[in-house]
Scaffold this motif. Structure first.
Motif, PDB file in Angstrom:
ATOM      1  N   ARG A   1       0.677  -1.220  -0.103  1.00 12.53           N
ATOM      2  CA  ARG A   1       0.085  -0.017  -0.002  1.00 12.53           C
ATOM      3  C   ARG A   1       0.831   1.165   0.047  1.00 12.53           C
ATOM      4  O   ARG A   1       1.873   1.435   1.185  1.00 12.53           O
ATOM      5  CB  ARG A   1      -0.836   0.212   1.280  1.00 12.53           C
ATOM      6  CG  ARG A   1      -2.040  -1.074   1.188  1.00 12.53           C
ATOM      7  CD  ARG A   1      -3.228  -0.579   0.405  1.00 12.53           C
ATOM      8  NE  ARG A   1      -3.907  -1.629   0.138  1.00 12.53           N
ATOM      9  CZ  ARG A   1      -4.640  -2.580   0.951  1.00 12.53           C
ATOM     10  NH1 ARG A   1      -4.845  -2.236   2.203  1.00 12.53           N
ATOM     11  NH2 ARG A   1      -5.328  -3.566   0.243  1.00 12.53           N
TER      12      ARG A   1
ATOM     13  N   LEU B   1       0.655   3.720   2.868  1.00 14.24           N
ATOM     14  CA  LEU B   1       1.279   3.637   4.287  1.00 14.24           C
ATOM     15  C   LEU B   1       2.774   3.273   4.285  1.00 14.24           C
ATOM     16  O   LEU B   1       3.406   3.400   5.144  1.00 14.24           O
ATOM     17  CB  LEU B   1       0.629   1.881   4.880  1.00 14.24           C
ATOM     18  CG  LEU B   1      -0.622   1.983   5.352  1.00 14.24           C
ATOM     19  CD1 LEU B   1      -0.935   0.503   5.803  1.00 14.24           C
ATOM     20  CD2 LEU B   1      -0.689   2.931   6.613  1.00 14.24           C
TER      21      LEU B   1
ATOM     22  N   ARG C   1       1.107   6.513  10.005  1.00 14.48           N
ATOM     23  CA  ARG C   1       0.010   7.604   9.707  1.00 14.48           C
ATOM     24  C   ARG C   1      -0.586   7.691   8.241  1.00 14.48           C
ATOM     25  O   ARG C   1       0.227   7.937   7.413  1.00 14.48           O
ATOM     26  CB  ARG C   1       0.385   8.980  10.310  1.00 14.48           C
ATOM     27  CG  ARG C   1      -0.609   9.978  10.546  1.00 14.48           C
ATOM     28  CD  ARG C   1      -0.228  10.902  11.447  1.00 14.48           C
ATOM     29  NE  ARG C   1      -1.185  12.034  10.912  1.00 14.48           N
ATOM     30  CZ  ARG C   1      -0.991  13.091  10.024  1.00 14.48           C
ATOM     31  NH1 ARG C   1       0.101  12.871   9.274  1.00 14.48           N
ATOM     32  NH2 ARG C   1      -1.790  14.025   9.777  1.00 14.48           N
ATOM     33  N   PRO C   2      -1.833   7.052   7.911  1.00 19.95           N
ATOM     34  CA  PRO C   2      -2.116   6.970   6.804  1.00 19.95           C
ATOM     35  C   PRO C   2      -2.156   8.391   5.928  1.00 19.95           C
ATOM     36  O   PRO C   2      -2.339   9.442   6.485  1.00 19.95           O
ATOM     37  CB  PRO C   2      -3.596   6.701   6.627  1.00 19.95           C
ATOM     38  CG  PRO C   2      -3.983   6.382   8.244  1.00 19.95           C
ATOM     39  CD  PRO C   2      -2.815   6.858   9.088  1.00 19.95           C
TER      40      PRO C   2
ATOM     41  N   THR D   1     -12.911  10.707   6.697  1.00 23.54           N
ATOM     42  CA  THR D   1     -11.650   9.575   6.512  1.00 23.54           C
ATOM     43  C   THR D   1     -12.592   8.750   5.473  1.00 23.54           C
ATOM     44  O   THR D   1     -13.584   8.284   5.676  1.00 23.54           O
ATOM     45  CB  THR D   1     -11.304   8.909   7.480  1.00 23.54           C
ATOM     46  OG1 THR D   1     -12.294   8.393   8.321  1.00 23.54           O
ATOM     47  CG2 THR D   1     -10.524   9.571   8.612  1.00 23.54           C
TER      48      THR D   1
ATOM     49  N   ALA E   1     -11.769   4.607   4.283  1.00 21.21           N
ATOM     50  CA  ALA E   1     -11.165   3.582   4.432  1.00 21.21           C
ATOM     51  C   ALA E   1      -9.872   3.837   5.411  1.00 21.21           C
ATOM     52  O   ALA E   1      -8.346   3.452   5.163  1.00 21.21           O
ATOM     53  CB  ALA E   1     -10.596   3.076   3.359  1.00 21.21           C
ATOM     54  N   GLY E   2     -10.117   4.771   6.377  1.00 24.83           N
ATOM     55  CA  GLY E   2      -9.042   5.174   7.278  1.00 24.83           C
ATOM     56  C   GLY E   2      -8.274   6.307   6.910  1.00 24.83           C
ATOM     57  O   GLY E   2      -7.204   6.729   7.603  1.00 24.83           O
ATOM     58  N   ARG E   3      -8.071   6.714   5.517  1.00 25.53           N
ATOM     59  CA  ARG E   3      -7.482   7.823   5.151  1.00 25.53           C
ATOM     60  C   ARG E   3      -7.944   9.138   5.221  1.00 25.53           C
ATOM     61  O   ARG E   3      -9.380   9.082   4.893  1.00 25.53           O
ATOM     62  CB  ARG E   3      -6.797   7.758   3.844  1.00 25.53           C
ATOM     63  CG  ARG E   3      -6.043   6.405   3.517  1.00 25.53           C
ATOM     64  CD  ARG E   3      -5.538   6.243   1.878  1.00 25.53           C
ATOM     65  NE  ARG E   3      -4.925   7.148   1.412  1.00 25.53           N
ATOM     66  CZ  ARG E   3      -4.462   7.418   0.079  1.00 25.53           C
ATOM     67  NH1 ARG E   3      -4.957   6.473  -0.521  1.00 25.53           N
ATOM     68  NH2 ARG E   3      -3.685   8.467  -0.152  1.00 25.53           N
TER      69      ARG E   3
ATOM     70  N   THR F   1     -13.519   3.129  -0.839  1.00 26.26           N
ATOM     71  CA  THR F   1     -13.853   2.191   0.139  1.00 26.26           C
ATOM     72  C   THR F   1     -13.761   0.768  -0.634  1.00 26.26           C
ATOM     73  O   THR F   1     -13.306   0.013   0.023  1.00 26.26           O
ATOM     74  CB  THR F   1     -15.123   2.223   1.103  1.00 26.26           C
ATOM     75  OG1 THR F   1     -16.364   2.592   0.118  1.00 26.26           O
ATOM     76  CG2 THR F   1     -15.003   3.397   2.128  1.00 26.26           C
TER      77      THR F   1
ATOM     78  N   ASP G   1     -10.458  -0.220  -0.580  1.00 23.15           N
ATOM     79  CA  ASP G   1      -9.699  -0.195   0.818  1.00 23.15           C
ATOM     80  C   ASP G   1      -8.597   1.103   0.969  1.00 23.15           C
ATOM     81  O   ASP G   1      -7.579   0.936   1.656  1.00 23.15           O
ATOM     82  CB  ASP G   1      -9.186  -1.572   1.201  1.00 23.15           C
ATOM     83  CG  ASP G   1      -9.075  -1.661   2.806  1.00 23.15           C
ATOM     84  OD1 ASP G   1      -9.578  -0.933   3.454  1.00 23.15           O
ATOM     85  OD2 ASP G   1      -8.137  -2.680   2.908  1.00 23.15           O
ATOM     86  N   GLY G   2      -8.993   1.963   0.130  1.00 26.49           N
ATOM     87  CA  GLY G   2      -8.177   3.363   0.372  1.00 26.49           C
ATOM     88  C   GLY G   2      -7.100   3.187  -0.669  1.00 26.49           C
ATOM     89  O   GLY G   2      -6.087   4.297  -0.691  1.00 26.49           O
TER      90      GLY G   2
END
Ligand code: BEZ
Length: 401
Positions: free
Chosen positions: A12, A15, A35-36, A72, A74-76, A330, A333-334
Motif C-alpha cells: 500500500r 502506508l 499515519r495513513p 476519512t 478507508a482510514g485515510r 472504500t 480499501d483506500g
C-alpha cells in the motif's frame, strides 16, 4: 488515446512513507504507528465570476457528504486541493496538469463549465488516471464520443436538461419560440435539444439568439424578442447571468406577454435574488427543492445547518459526488492507485441515497434520472409533475458499454 490504469501495487502506497522511514532509522519500531497518507481530492471549480455560486454550492455539498462519512475514507483522512477554474477553458489545461501532474491528486472533481470540462476530460481520459468525477458540466461529448473508463459524471448531459422542455412548451400550446443563451457548448446543446424536440412536435423556432459568454448585456436582444413576438422564449443562463437575464426580461415588460421557459438552471439557486421576476417560470430539472422524500428533507436540513443557506441542484450534485468518491475509495480499501478498481465500483452504481431520488450510472458514465416539471412561487421551486421518467442520454459514439 487511452492508457491503462495503474495496477494495484503489492504494498500500500499510502502506508509506505512513514513505515519505510521507520524501517531504516534505528527507532523503537513497536511504538511508531504509520499515519495513513491523506486522500487528496483535487477540485477545479469556479469561485469567481458568473458561476461562482455554483462552484461554492458543489464544494459545500461534496464536503457535507464526506463529513458525514467521517472525513476519512478507508482510514485515510480527506484533503482538498482547491483551484478556481474561473470558468475559463483557456486556463483549463494548465489547471488540470497542476492538479494531476504536480499535486498528484488521487481523485479529480470538476468542473461547472462545459468548455473547461472538455479540456480536462481529454487530458485525464488520455492518462487513464486519476478517477475524475464531473459534478456539473453537461457537455454531451463527455459521455458520448469522448467517454473514458476513468471519467464519470454525477450531474447531467446538456441534452437531458433541454430535451424535456421542448415537450413542455408544445404541451402548453405554444407554436413558435425564440431561443436565447450564451454561445458555447452548454448553451448550444441545451437549446438545441429542447428546440429539436419542440420542432418534432410541430413547433417552429423563429430565431436562435446567441450572446458571448459571460456577457450580460441583454437589452438589444430583449428588444429584438419583443419585435419577433414568439409564443414563448426558451433560455439558458445560470448563476449571476441568470439573475440578470430574468430580472431584465421582466423589467423589459416581456414577462406578462411572452412566457419564459428553460432548463432549471434559469432559476436554480438564484430564484430568491430574482424576486418576483422569477415567479411562474416553468422549467425542467433533475431536482426540485420540495421533493418530498426523507433523504431530501434530511439533506436540506443538514445543508442549512452546516452553511446557513438553502441547498440547490448544484449542492445535490456535489453531495452525490462525495458519495461516489466514498464508494470508490472504500471499494479499494483506500488504495487509490487502483484506478481501474475504483472505476469498476462505480459502473452501473445505483445511488439510492441521493436527495434528487434514486438514479443509476449509465454504461457511458452519466446519470439516468428523472426530470421534473417545476415552477417558482415566492422564490421556491415547486414540483408540477414528471417531465421525463428515467431519462438516459443517447450516449451516441461512446464505446464503453
Ligand atoms: C455547463 O457549462 O455545462 C453548465 C454550466 C452551468 C449550468 C449548467 C451547465
Amino acid at each position: 488515446m487511452l492508457t491503462s490504469f495503474h495496477s494495484r501495487p503489492g504494498r500500500r502506497r499510502f502506508l509506505a512513507g512513514a513505515a519505510a522511514a521507520t524501517a531504516t532509522v534505528l527507532a523503537p519500531a513497536p511504538f511508531v504507528l504509520a499515519r495513513p497518507a491523506p486522500i487528496r481530492i483535487g477540485v477545479l471549480l469556479p469561485y469567481s465570476g458568473t458561476y461562482a455560486m455554483l462552484g461554492t454550492a458543489i464544494t459545500d455539498g461534496m464536503k457535507l457528504s464526506l463529513a458525514q462519512a467521517g472525513e476519512t475514507l478507508a482510514g485515510r483522512p480527506v484533503e482538498y486541493i482547491i483551484v478556481d477554474s474561473e470558468a475559463s477553458p483557456q486556463q483549463a489545461p494548465q489547471n488540470t496538469r497542476k492538479l494531476v501532474v504536480r499535486d498528484r491528486v488521487d481523485v479529480l472533481v470538476g468542473p461547472v463549465h462545459s468548455g473547461v470540462a472538455l479540456a480536462m476530460a481529454q487530458i485525464v481520459g488520455a492518462r487513464g488516471a486519476p478517477l475524475m468525477i464531473i459534478p456539473n458540466a453537461g457537455a454531451d461529448a463527455l459521455t458520448r464520443e469522448l467517454c473514458a473508463p476513468n471519467v464519470f459524471r454525477s450531474s447531467f448531459s446538456n441534452w437531458q436538461t433541454g430535451y424535456p422542455c421542448g415537450k413542455v412548451m408544445a404541451d402548453d400550446g405554444h407554436r413558435s419560440i425564440v431561443t436565447i443563451t450564451w454561445r458555447y457548448a452548454a448553451g448550444d446543446e441545451i437549446m438545441g435539444a429542447g428546440a429539436e424536440h419542440f420542432e418534432a412536435l410541430g413547433g417552429r423556432v423563429i430565431k436562435h439568439i446567441r450572446v458571448p459568454f459571460p456577457d450580460v448585456s441583454f437589452q438589444a436582444h430583449l428588444s429584438e424578442i419583443a419585435s419577433l413576438a414568439p409564443d414563448a422564449v426558451f433560455a439558458f443562463f445560470s448563476g449571476g447571468g441568470a439573475v440578470q437575464f430574468v430580472r431584465d426580461y421582466a423589467a423589459a415588460g416581456l414577462k406578462a406577454r411572452i412566457p419564459l421557459y428553460g432548463p432549471g438552471f434559469l432559476t436554480e439557486g438564484v430564484a430568491g435574488a430574482q424576486g418576483e421576476a422569477a415567479d411562474g417560470i416553468r422549467s425542467t430539472m433533475h431536482y426540485v427543492d420540495d421533493l418530498d422524500i426523507p433523504v431530501n428533507r434530511r439533506f436540506r436540513d443538514a445543508y442549512r445547518d452546516a452553511y446557513g443557506r438553502e441547498a440547490d441542484v448544484f449542492a445535490v450534485q456535489g453531495y452525490d459526488t462525495g458519495t461516489l468518491i466514498a464508494r470508490s475509495a472504500t471499494a479499494v480499501d483506500g488504495d487509490t492507485s487502483a484506478v481501474g478498481d475504483m472505476a469498476a465500483a462505480l459502473e452501473g452504481i445505483r445511488l439510492e441515497g441521493s436527495p434528487r431520488g434514486a438514479w443509476q450510472m449509465s454504461p457511458a458514465h452519466n446519470p439516468t434520472q428523472t426530470f421534473y416539471l417545476r415552477d417558482v412561487v415566492d422564490g421556491r421551486h415547486r414540483v408540477l409533475g414528471v417531465a421525463a421518467e428515467a431519462l438516459a442520454d443517447p450516449a451516441t459514439g461512446c464505446t464503453l458499454a
